[in-house]
Design an enzyme around this catalytic site. Structure first.
Site, PDB file in Angstrom:
ATOM      1  N   SER A  71       1.064  -1.690   0.412  1.00 25.67           N
ATOM      2  CA  SER A  71       0.045  -0.056  -0.086  1.00 25.67           C
ATOM      3  C   SER A  71       0.946   1.505  -0.010  1.00 25.67           C
ATOM      4  O   SER A  71       0.309   2.491  -0.214  1.00 25.67           O
ATOM      5  CB  SER A  71      -0.603   0.024   1.193  1.00 25.67           C
ATOM      6  OG  SER A  71      -2.277  -0.811   0.939  1.00 25.67           O
ATOM      7  N   LYS A  74       0.548   3.761  -2.880  1.00 28.99           N
ATOM      8  CA  LYS A  74      -0.572   4.029  -3.157  1.00 28.99           C
ATOM      9  C   LYS A  74      -0.304   5.350  -2.712  1.00 28.99           C
ATOM     10  O   LYS A  74      -1.213   6.018  -3.933  1.00 28.99           O
ATOM     11  CB  LYS A  74      -2.010   3.704  -1.915  1.00 28.99           C
ATOM     12  CG  LYS A  74      -2.519   2.427  -2.711  1.00 28.99           C
ATOM     13  CD  LYS A  74      -3.178   1.931  -1.500  1.00 28.99           C
ATOM     14  CE  LYS A  74      -3.993   0.199  -1.259  1.00 28.99           C
ATOM     15  NZ  LYS A  74      -4.834  -0.096  -0.090  1.00 28.99           N
ATOM     16  N   TYR A 196      -3.169  -2.705 -10.332  1.00 24.39           N
ATOM     17  CA  TYR A 196      -3.534  -2.302  -9.206  1.00 24.39           C
ATOM     18  C   TYR A 196      -2.569  -3.261  -8.135  1.00 24.39           C
ATOM     19  O   TYR A 196      -1.569  -3.443  -7.054  1.00 24.39           O
ATOM     20  CB  TYR A 196      -5.262  -2.453  -8.402  1.00 24.39           C
ATOM     21  CG  TYR A 196      -4.692  -2.093  -7.006  1.00 24.39           C
ATOM     22  CD1 TYR A 196      -4.756  -0.672  -6.062  1.00 24.39           C
ATOM     23  CD2 TYR A 196      -4.898  -3.190  -6.020  1.00 24.39           C
ATOM     24  CE1 TYR A 196      -4.472  -0.762  -4.837  1.00 24.39           C
ATOM     25  CE2 TYR A 196      -4.926  -3.633  -4.470  1.00 24.39           C
ATOM     26  CZ  TYR A 196      -4.601  -2.289  -4.309  1.00 24.39           C
ATOM     27  OH  TYR A 196      -4.587  -2.470  -2.672  1.00 24.39           O
ATOM     28  N   TYR A 248      -3.512   2.967   7.953  1.00 29.35           N
ATOM     29  CA  TYR A 248      -5.193   2.074   7.869  1.00 29.35           C
ATOM     30  C   TYR A 248      -5.778   2.767   9.623  1.00 29.35           C
ATOM     31  O   TYR A 248      -6.166   4.349   8.892  1.00 29.35           O
ATOM     32  CB  TYR A 248      -4.517   1.122   8.754  1.00 29.35           C
ATOM     33  CG  TYR A 248      -3.986   0.079   8.123  1.00 29.35           C
ATOM     34  CD1 TYR A 248      -4.475   0.232   6.609  1.00 29.35           C
ATOM     35  CD2 TYR A 248      -2.450  -0.222   7.738  1.00 29.35           C
ATOM     36  CE1 TYR A 248      -3.676  -0.287   5.220  1.00 29.35           C
ATOM     37  CE2 TYR A 248      -1.289  -0.524   6.842  1.00 29.35           C
ATOM     38  CZ  TYR A 248      -2.229  -0.766   5.779  1.00 29.35           C
ATOM     39  OH  TYR A 248      -1.527  -1.808   4.730  1.00 29.35           O
ATOM     40  N   VAL A 266       0.865  -3.329   4.328  1.00 25.62           N
ATOM     41  CA  VAL A 266       1.450  -5.073   4.669  1.00 25.62           C
ATOM     42  C   VAL A 266       2.163  -5.107   4.983  1.00 25.62           C
ATOM     43  O   VAL A 266       2.229  -6.394   5.088  1.00 25.62           O
ATOM     44  CB  VAL A 266      -0.332  -5.628   4.256  1.00 25.62           C
ATOM     45  CG1 VAL A 266      -1.486  -5.170   4.607  1.00 25.62           C
ATOM     46  CG2 VAL A 266      -0.310  -6.029   2.790  1.00 25.62           C
TER      47      VAL A 266
HETATM   48  N1  GLU Z   1      -2.262  -5.444  -1.774  1.00 26.68           N
HETATM   49  C1  GLU Z   1      -2.782  -5.156  -0.598  1.00 26.68           C
HETATM   50  C2  GLU Z   1      -4.409  -5.438  -1.191  1.00 26.68           C
HETATM   51  O1  GLU Z   1      -5.194  -4.550  -1.795  1.00 26.68           O
HETATM   52  C3  GLU Z   1      -2.073  -4.407  -0.196  1.00 26.68           C
HETATM   53  C4  GLU Z   1      -2.443  -3.620   1.159  1.00 26.68           C
HETATM   54  C5  GLU Z   1      -1.556  -2.727   1.701  1.00 26.68           C
HETATM   55  O2  GLU Z   1      -0.877  -3.286   2.112  1.00 26.68           O
HETATM   56  O3  GLU Z   1      -2.457  -2.429   2.513  1.00 26.68           O
HETATM   57  O4  GLU Z   1      -4.952  -6.163  -0.560  1.00 26.68           O
END
Ligand code: GLU
Length: 312
Positions: A71, A74, A196, A248, A266
């Site tokens: 993430s 992102k 993604y 989060y 994560v």
């Molecule tokens: N690729 C992970 C998902 O979409 C990213 C999650 C993360 O790092 O928060 O579940």
């Protein structure tokens, strides 16, 4: 003890101290297992790097070891979309904390397919869709953008992680279908989800990540090249969304303990921004129950305490 006579932090000693302090925590967190390939990562690892706007960098532990950015990507996808589309992106994704898990579907139903923010999965899928309308392969655009920001051409996808995630991406497919049904996804669901997942699989190390995020500390400018990535106002806004939504469901706790805008993933990585001063990256794969790196969050808390630097 951790600063010279003029009060400048002694970053080398601070990182050394933090590395020692986190050792007992490395066996406490839980490595993410819902993406099978991530479950194979050895838990007891820790790295940290600080990239100062004056060009100096400091690191400790496994700062050269690459990890799955997940993430954290992102943040870079958002910056790229923002750079291309400007404030228009907020027509399609919000900027409020969700108060729900990062992969939740419930809010999307009653908020009619407009995700709360770009850092939950729903919002990141909309950002991927925005990029997919601009680039043939949005994940390659994000990778190239991260390479440019990190000044490292060796950043790459981890194919095994990407495939492992695509095979188990039922929830992300469900989210994307829901958004599509509300008309907020313009490209095919399969294309958006697979881009993604590939984007999430990008691997980076702490030194590269601290350098890549330094334009957000530099008010939108890459410190070593003076290249403008975003204008000052857009950089400020991204930092603001990171502070409120980047870690989060623990963004409040994170702001309270650390006091810096940050984005976590994560894979155990966290990138944090100290505007005007530095970008800091930490990595330790053991996660706390909120999905943030346990040792990573503690390390950042100690960093702002020992340097006496935070945004507050
Ligand atoms: N690729 C992970 C998902 O979409 C990213 C999650 C993360 O790092 O928060 O579940």
């Amino acid at each position: 003890m951790f600063a010279n006579e003029s009060g400048t932090p002694d970053y080398a000693s601070i990182l050394h101290c933090i590395e020692e302090e986190v050792q007992p925590m490395l066996s406490q967190g839980k490595v993410a297992s819902y993406i099978p390939q991530l479950a194979k990562v050895e838990r007891e690892q820790f790295g940290m790097a600080v990239y100062l706007l004056d060009g100096r960098s400091f690191s400790c532990g496994a700062a050269h070891t690459r990890f799955s950015a997940q993430s954290v990507t992102k943040l870079f996808a958002l910056a790229l979309a923002y750079r291309r589309e400007g404030h228009e992106i907020w027509q399609r994704v919000g900027k409020e904390p969700s108060g729900n898990p990062f992969n939740s579907l419930v809010q999307l139903e009653y908020e009619r397919g407009k995700p709360r923010n770009p850092f939950i999965n729903a919002g990141a899928l909309v950002i991927t869709d925005i990029l997919a309308s601009r680039f043939v392969e949005s994940e390659i655009a994000v990778l190239q953008f991260m390479r440019q920001l990190a000044d490292s051409n060796s950043l790459d996808f981890d194919r095994a992680v990407a495939e492992s995630e695509i095979e188990t991406a039922h929830r992300n497919f469900a989210i994307a279908h829901m958004i599509k049904d509300f008309g907020n996804l313009h490209n095919p669901v399969k294309r958006v989800v697979s881009s993604y997942c590939r984007q999430c699989s990008i691997t980076v190390n702490c030194l590269e990540l601290a350098r890549a995020g330094s334009f957000l500390a530099g008010h939108g400018k890459i410190p070593w090249s003076e290249q403008v990535v975003l204008d000052q106002s857009s950089a400020k806004r991204i930092n603001a969304v990171m502070l409120t939504c980047g870690t989060y469901d623990a963004a409040g706790e994170f702001a309270y303990r650390v006091g810096l805008p940050a984005k976590s993933g994560v894979g155990g990585g966290i990138v944090a921004v100290l505007p005007g001063v530095a970008c800091v990256a930490v990595w330790s794969p053991g996660l706390d129950p909120t999905g943030n790196s346990l040792a990573g969050m503690y390390a950042l808390e100690r960093f702002t305490t020992l340097t006496k630097l935070s945004i507050f």
